[in-house]
Design an enzyme around this catalytic site. Sequence first.
Site, PDB file in Angstrom:
ATOM      1  N   ASP A  35       1.051  -1.142   0.196  1.00  0.00           N
ATOM      2  CA  ASP A  35      -0.075  -0.110  -0.069  1.00  0.00           C
ATOM      3  C   ASP A  35       0.934   1.187   0.064  1.00  0.00           C
ATOM      4  OD1 ASP A  35      -1.648  -2.165   0.455  1.00  0.00           O
ATOM      5  OD2 ASP A  35      -2.969  -0.893   1.978  1.00  0.00           O
ATOM      6  N   LYS A  99      -6.753   3.577  -2.682  1.00  0.00           N
ATOM      7  CA  LYS A  99      -7.017   3.470  -1.339  1.00  0.00           C
ATOM      8  C   LYS A  99      -7.272   4.974  -1.133  1.00  0.00           C
ATOM      9  CE  LYS A  99      -5.194   1.900   3.023  1.00  0.00           C
ATOM     10  NZ  LYS A  99      -4.314   1.077   3.695  1.00  0.00           N
ATOM     11  N   LYS A 128     -10.557   0.791  -2.027  1.00  0.00           N
ATOM     12  CA  LYS A 128     -10.005   0.380  -0.545  1.00  0.00           C
ATOM     13  C   LYS A 128     -10.590   1.594   0.273  1.00  0.00           C
ATOM     14  CE  LYS A 128      -7.567  -1.454   2.869  1.00  0.00           C
ATOM     15  NZ  LYS A 128      -5.947  -2.231   3.501  1.00  0.00           N
TER      16      LYS A 128
END
Length: 168
Positions: A35, A99, A128
Amino acid sequence: HKVVTVVGFPNGYSPLEAKLVEIDYAASAGAREVDVVANTVLAKSGRWDDLSKEIRAIVARAREYGMGVKIIIETSVLKADEIGRAAKIVEDLGADYVKTNTGFGSRGVLPSDVVIIRYSITGRCGIKASGGIRTALDAALLLSLGASVIGTSHGIEIVEQARRLLSP
């Protein structure tokens, strides 16, 4: 279970070269997914080509290792049009997920963040939703608006709440 770690955390301001070294290290340590916090200063400065260059290189390096990659755009510091443009870049450059937040920004994810992202991408990558999600109803709302994954440090409580809400 898959080992996942963060890169460029928590602000994303480190140089691209440092982020690439972090990905190398994560891969050598057994991570299967990263990430990565995008450099939101580039977005806030209108330097979209530089942001694209960064994300392109990050995705390419992760793919060299067969790793999944989520790009954190930190929606808490972006305006609606910046969220949409950043999300489209993330999708166009082949990341697995956009994300929303690190959880270290000025606020967590808002329902409007997910809606903006959903309408800015075609669905080739997932969303996300992350940052400040503390209840089952929060999670359910974000999922219904288009999030495909929820990121939270309150997972056990959310599952317990959901069970209570759904039990007869």
